[in-house]
Write a protein that holds these residues in place. Sequence first.
Motif, PDB file in Angstrom:
ATOM      1  N   PRO A  93     -25.867  13.749   1.413  1.00  0.00           N
ATOM      2  CA  PRO A  93     -24.780  12.829   1.761  1.00  0.00           C
ATOM      3  C   PRO A  93     -23.441  13.315   1.896  1.00  0.00           C
ATOM      4  O   PRO A  93     -22.680  12.629   2.425  1.00  0.00           O
ATOM      5  CB  PRO A  93     -24.716  11.973   0.466  1.00  0.00           C
ATOM      6  N   ARG A  94     -23.038  14.508   1.498  1.00  0.00           N
ATOM      7  CA  ARG A  94     -21.637  14.860   1.887  1.00  0.00           C
ATOM      8  C   ARG A  94     -21.509  15.668   2.924  1.00  0.00           C
ATOM      9  O   ARG A  94     -20.507  16.215   3.564  1.00  0.00           O
ATOM     10  CB  ARG A  94     -21.206  15.717   0.554  1.00  0.00           C
ATOM     11  N   SER A  95     -22.721  15.782   3.984  1.00  0.00           N
ATOM     12  CA  SER A  95     -22.575  16.624   5.164  1.00  0.00           C
ATOM     13  C   SER A  95     -22.020  15.849   6.259  1.00  0.00           C
ATOM     14  O   SER A  95     -21.835  16.526   7.486  1.00  0.00           O
ATOM     15  CB  SER A  95     -24.042  17.273   5.467  1.00  0.00           C
ATOM     16  N   VAL A  96     -22.089  14.663   6.163  1.00  0.00           N
ATOM     17  CA  VAL A  96     -21.633  13.620   7.188  1.00  0.00           C
ATOM     18  C   VAL A  96     -20.385  12.853   6.896  1.00  0.00           C
ATOM     19  O   VAL A  96     -20.497  11.968   6.083  1.00  0.00           O
ATOM     20  CB  VAL A  96     -22.736  12.789   7.725  1.00  0.00           C
ATOM     21  N   GLY A  97     -19.230  13.298   7.222  1.00  0.00           N
ATOM     22  CA  GLY A  97     -18.009  12.505   7.011  1.00  0.00           C
ATOM     23  C   GLY A  97     -17.761  11.308   7.903  1.00  0.00           C
ATOM     24  O   GLY A  97     -17.941  11.593   9.223  1.00  0.00           O
ATOM     25  N   ILE A  98     -17.624  10.014   7.484  1.00  0.00           N
ATOM     26  CA  ILE A  98     -17.733   8.857   8.159  1.00  0.00           C
ATOM     27  C   ILE A  98     -16.211   8.337   8.225  1.00  0.00           C
ATOM     28  O   ILE A  98     -15.637   7.927   7.135  1.00  0.00           O
ATOM     29  CB  ILE A  98     -18.775   7.834   7.791  1.00  0.00           C
TER      30      ILE A  98
END
Length: 328
Positions: free
Chosen positions: A152-157
């Motif tokens: 979940p922390r690998s993709v910053g939105i």
Amino acid sequence: MFMKLTRASAFATVALLAGVGTASAEFKAESPQCIAPSNPGGGWDFICRTTAKYLFDLGVIEDSMQVTNMSGGGGGVAFAHVTKERNEDNNLIVAASMSTSARIAQGIYEGAVQDDVHFLATFGAEYGAIAVRADSPFQDLSDMMDAILEDPRSVGIAGGSSVGSFDHIKPMLVAQEAGMEDVTQLKYVSFDGGGEAMTGLLSGATEALSGDFSEMLGFLESGDIRIIGIMAPERLANYPDIPTAKELGYDVVGANWRGLYMPAGASDEAKEFWSNAIQTMVADPGFQETLEAAAIAPFNNFGDDMHNFVAGSIADVTKLSKEIGIID
């Protein structure tokens, strides 16, 4: 109020408003101002600048309207400025949207309630979308959600508003549909306005952007970004190549209303003037063409309808925020 805004009946064609004048006999706007509670380039900025242009061009106001960008706190700085310092200002209007009612619902504007300001109108709504850079490895929304489920922390939105806002809620709903058990783990990066959020995406500070479709159009047309999912019930007629989240297996449809509020302590005459002014603007074909070009559909509430709509929106956001764990 995510699903309700997307019903076909909500987007009925604007009819010319019989009996709506351009001014109240008791009040005349002087040195009018519109506050956009964000930096230039986002949806709130669009509301103010479009409103300022049409009210002046239509002769509804004699003085040109000053547009002031006042970012901070996801609109909270502007909200506090209006309620604490300019509560009786008859010449001030402020851009508002779904995010405004969401922040009130979630207590982000500390201690705020709906009646702290006077909600004037909605005049449009648009669908949310998720975008990536043109060179992103994510080819579609499913690719991105697979990466998020793995880490979940690998993709910053990026989003142009605070934690818990509509920009934040949209990808959380998609993640929930994808099977993510704790959607609060999603890596959301808050910026002050859609313009800054887009800069965050293009600079590589984040991997994706959650925002409103109109905020992304220029960058889509220039080839800087790709939109990998739009939260509409079906593909947009003018942009048939953009897939919906729904067709990709994520049953999420969400629209963001656009409108205005003003100080609660302003005079009744001023409130009537600005309500009539906005209705005159909404009835103008040129204004409607501007909304259409920005992929904003008509969605109109005035007077008591506006009050009741905002109350319902706050209630819906409160319920949804509890369901996905944003508030207790």
